[in-house]
Structures are given as C-alpha cells and as structure tokens.
Design a protein around this motif. Sequence first.
Motif, PDB file in Angstrom:
ATOM      1  N   ASP B  68     -72.542  34.008  49.506  1.00 29.28           N
ATOM      2  CA  ASP B  68     -72.862  33.348  48.230  1.00 29.28           C
ATOM      3  C   ASP B  68     -71.644  32.644  47.650  1.00 29.28           C
ATOM      4  O   ASP B  68     -71.746  31.544  47.127  1.00 29.28           O
ATOM      5  CB  ASP B  68     -73.380  34.367  47.198  1.00 29.28           C
ATOM      6  CG  ASP B  68     -74.836  34.710  47.459  1.00 29.28           C
ATOM      7  OD1 ASP B  68     -75.478  33.989  48.243  1.00 29.28           O
ATOM      8  OD2 ASP B  68     -75.320  35.711  46.888  1.00 29.28           O
ATOM      9  N   PHE B  69     -70.497  33.313  47.760  1.00 33.56           N
ATOM     10  CA  PHE B  69     -69.277  32.701  47.244  1.00 33.56           C
ATOM     11  C   PHE B  69     -69.018  31.360  47.938  1.00 33.56           C
ATOM     12  O   PHE B  69     -68.767  30.343  47.288  1.00 33.56           O
ATOM     13  CB  PHE B  69     -68.074  33.638  47.439  1.00 33.56           C
ATOM     14  CG  PHE B  69     -66.760  32.979  47.147  1.00 33.56           C
ATOM     15  CD1 PHE B  69     -66.326  32.840  45.832  1.00 33.56           C
ATOM     16  CD2 PHE B  69     -65.979  32.462  48.168  1.00 33.56           C
ATOM     17  CE1 PHE B  69     -65.121  32.198  45.553  1.00 33.56           C
ATOM     18  CE2 PHE B  69     -64.776  31.819  47.900  1.00 33.56           C
ATOM     19  CZ  PHE B  69     -64.354  31.692  46.584  1.00 33.56           C
ATOM     20  N   TYR B  70     -69.105  31.348  49.264  1.00 34.10           N
ATOM     21  CA  TYR B  70     -68.816  30.108  49.988  1.00 34.10           C
ATOM     22  C   TYR B  70     -69.907  29.061  49.788  1.00 34.10           C
ATOM     23  O   TYR B  70     -69.642  27.863  49.808  1.00 34.10           O
ATOM     24  CB  TYR B  70     -68.579  30.399  51.476  1.00 34.10           C
ATOM     25  CG  TYR B  70     -67.228  31.031  51.710  1.00 34.10           C
ATOM     26  CD1 TYR B  70     -66.072  30.377  51.309  1.00 34.10           C
ATOM     27  CD2 TYR B  70     -67.106  32.281  52.300  1.00 34.10           C
ATOM     28  CE1 TYR B  70     -64.824  30.956  51.499  1.00 34.10           C
ATOM     29  CE2 TYR B  70     -65.867  32.864  52.488  1.00 34.10           C
ATOM     30  CZ  TYR B  70     -64.728  32.193  52.090  1.00 34.10           C
ATOM     31  OH  TYR B  70     -63.493  32.760  52.270  1.00 34.10           O
ATOM     32  N   ARG B  71     -71.124  29.514  49.575  1.00 31.66           N
ATOM     33  CA  ARG B  71     -72.197  28.552  49.276  1.00 31.66           C
ATOM     34  C   ARG B  71     -71.882  27.785  48.005  1.00 31.66           C
ATOM     35  O   ARG B  71     -72.060  26.578  47.941  1.00 31.66           O
ATOM     36  CB  ARG B  71     -73.527  29.281  49.106  1.00 31.66           C
ATOM     37  CG  ARG B  71     -74.166  29.629  50.415  1.00 31.66           C
ATOM     38  CD  ARG B  71     -75.496  30.298  50.169  1.00 31.66           C
ATOM     39  NE  ARG B  71     -76.213  30.447  51.403  1.00 31.66           N
ATOM     40  CZ  ARG B  71     -76.986  31.494  51.682  1.00 31.66           C
ATOM     41  NH1 ARG B  71     -77.156  32.454  50.806  1.00 31.66           N
ATOM     42  NH2 ARG B  71     -77.623  31.548  52.836  1.00 31.66           N
ATOM     43  N   LYS B  72     -71.411  28.521  46.993  1.00 35.75           N
ATOM     44  CA  LYS B  72     -71.063  27.868  45.717  1.00 35.75           C
ATOM     45  C   LYS B  72     -69.886  26.919  45.918  1.00 35.75           C
ATOM     46  O   LYS B  72     -69.877  25.809  45.406  1.00 35.75           O
ATOM     47  CB  LYS B  72     -70.709  28.925  44.664  1.00 35.75           C
ATOM     48  CG  LYS B  72     -71.927  29.412  43.915  1.00 35.75           C
ATOM     49  CD  LYS B  72     -71.522  30.402  42.823  1.00 35.75           C
ATOM     50  CE  LYS B  72     -72.636  31.409  42.618  1.00 35.75           C
ATOM     51  NZ  LYS B  72     -72.120  32.769  42.385  1.00 35.75           N
ATOM     52  N   GLU B  73     -68.888  27.381  46.664  1.00 35.13           N
ATOM     53  CA  GLU B  73     -67.700  26.547  46.901  1.00 35.13           C
ATOM     54  C   GLU B  73     -68.050  25.269  47.654  1.00 35.13           C
ATOM     55  O   GLU B  73     -67.486  24.217  47.400  1.00 35.13           O
ATOM     56  CB  GLU B  73     -66.669  27.324  47.726  1.00 35.13           C
ATOM     57  CG  GLU B  73     -66.039  28.471  46.994  1.00 35.13           C
ATOM     58  CD  GLU B  73     -64.844  28.046  46.156  1.00 35.13           C
ATOM     59  OE1 GLU B  73     -63.844  27.633  46.744  1.00 35.13           O
ATOM     60  OE2 GLU B  73     -64.948  28.125  44.925  1.00 35.13           O
ATOM     61  N   ALA B  74     -68.993  25.396  48.578  1.00 31.46           N
ATOM     62  CA  ALA B  74     -69.367  24.241  49.402  1.00 31.46           C
ATOM     63  C   ALA B  74     -70.010  23.155  48.550  1.00 31.46           C
ATOM     64  O   ALA B  74     -69.924  21.965  48.862  1.00 31.46           O
ATOM     65  CB  ALA B  74     -70.312  24.671  50.518  1.00 31.46           C
ATOM     66  N   ARG B  75     -70.665  23.582  47.498  1.00 32.08           N
ATOM     67  CA  ARG B  75     -71.374  22.622  46.655  1.00 32.08           C
ATOM     68  C   ARG B  75     -70.415  21.805  45.785  1.00 32.08           C
ATOM     69  O   ARG B  75     -70.758  20.724  45.338  1.00 32.08           O
ATOM     70  CB  ARG B  75     -72.383  23.378  45.786  1.00 32.08           C
ATOM     71  CG  ARG B  75     -73.693  22.631  45.658  1.00 32.08           C
ATOM     72  CD  ARG B  75     -74.679  23.425  44.839  1.00 32.08           C
ATOM     73  NE  ARG B  75     -75.195  24.566  45.584  1.00 32.08           N
ATOM     74  CZ  ARG B  75     -75.518  25.731  45.013  1.00 32.08           C
ATOM     75  NH1 ARG B  75     -75.322  25.920  43.729  1.00 32.08           N
ATOM     76  NH2 ARG B  75     -76.009  26.704  45.741  1.00 32.08           N
TER      77      ARG B  75
END
Lengths: 101, 181
Positions: B68-75
């Motif tokens: 989830d953390f990286y999903r947010k960062e990717a956005r």
Amino acid sequence: MRYKKVLVKMMDAVMLNCDQASLLISKQLDGKISWIDKIRLKLHLLNCEFCNRFNLQSKKIDEILKISPDDLSHKCIHSHKIDQKSKKKIIKEINKLSDNQ
Amino acid sequence: MVPKPEEWVNNYADYLYNYARYKLPSKEIAEDAVQETFLSAFTSLKNFKGGSSEKTWLVSILKRRIVDFYRKEARKADRNVSSFKLPFYESGNFENHWLEQRAPKTWDVDDKIQLDEFHQVLQFCLQLLPDKHRAVFMLKVLEECSSEEVCARANIKPNNLWTIMHRARLQIRECIEKKWM
C-alpha cells in the motif's frame, strides 16, 4: 562488395548493443520477452562479460529484495530493533482501540 | 481468546520491524507500518482463524501495508528527477556499449557477513532512486502487482515501465559496487 554490405546490415539488425541487451535482461526478470529477443540476447551474452555480470547482479538484487522475514532473521547477523518508546506507543494505541469498542 | 496487546507487541514487534526496515525507505515509515499492522490485526481479530500462526498472519498484514505504501508513492508526481547518466558510450565506435570504468565488476556475496553488508548497502542505494521510480521498482520486484496495475497506478505506459526498471537496476548495481567493494 555489395553482399558484404548486406551482411553487415543484417548483422546489425540481429546484434544488440549493451544498452539494448541490458534492457532485455531487466525485462526478462520482470516478465516475458519474445523468442526472437531471447535469441538475440543469448547471442549477445555469448561474448559480453559485462552484460553477463549485469544479469547475475540484477538477479541477486531481486533475490535479496524478495527475502522472506524468516530468512532475514536467519541469514543476517544485523537485525533492526524497534525502540522501546515506539513499542509502548503501539501498545497504548491498541488499548485505546479496545476501549472504544 | 483475545491476546494481550503487550504480549503480542513484545513477541512480534521486533520481528516485524526488522522486515519492514528492509522493505521500506526509512525508520519512521517502518515504525508506522508496524503500528498499523498491530492496529489492523486487533480490529480484525475475528478474521483470524488460528489456522496459520499469529506470526504468519501479522506478516501477511504487514506485507499488504508495504505494498500500500508503494502504491501511494507510485501515484505521486515525479518530483525529484533522476540525474543518473546511463553507463554507456554516447557516441563513437562503441556507442551504447559499456563505459569500461563504469561496467560491472565481479561480485562475491556468499558468506553471511558479506550478505549482511550487502543488504545494508542495497538499502542505502535504494534511497538514491526518485520516490516514484523506487515505488514502481519495488512493486514490480516484490511481485505483488501486475505490470498493468503498476502502469495504471503510476500513470505510465508499459515502455516507460521497462525504462524505469532498466535504469533503476543500472543505478542500484553501480551504487552497490561503489559503496561496497
């Protein structure tokens, strides 16, 4: 003479440079590459020591990033520990949670 | 039976935190992830069937938090643009072939101490990637998301994804060699 030129052109079309080869190496780690690219990559790797090393090293990096928590605690000497303060904070937050329920 | 918070935290917090530190970019982010893991575990205790061990269950929650953390960062928008230059000749007879002084050397990472140091250096080197690129790289390497999903989250085209992965690997590799050898 003309044949030679054609041959050179054909070789150029098949042979990869290291930029292209390392891109394919990376792509192959993340998924599939076409059979024609596989052949071109194999040919390139036959005589490129640098790209062979890039291949091995990229695999190593991936492997280490994928390490499981158990392997991590068995294979590594250094382990990070959470602060006592943070532990207490977590316990406090959990207790708050159960009070509200 | 409801577990005691103190017991759970004392038994598993270090184990979870150590894992989080290896997968997340900073101490603070790792701590948050561990806290969220415990909170989420306690709110969904009724979902815990006891079939798997408590530890395994907590790890599975933590893994989701990491993704989830990286999903947010990717956005996020691409703010800190990479200044990394490709390690290949830009022109001449050897155009697009390795520059000798930046080409891969042989690595020897087999024994325990070396693996341990290697780990630390790898963590350091991941910090050099722009946030968005690191997020894309981690999502793909951890195999938790398909390429399509990573592209959709990061709002990039597949070709762009392969370029980011390629550059990230070149940069991490070179950084490891500089720091570690």
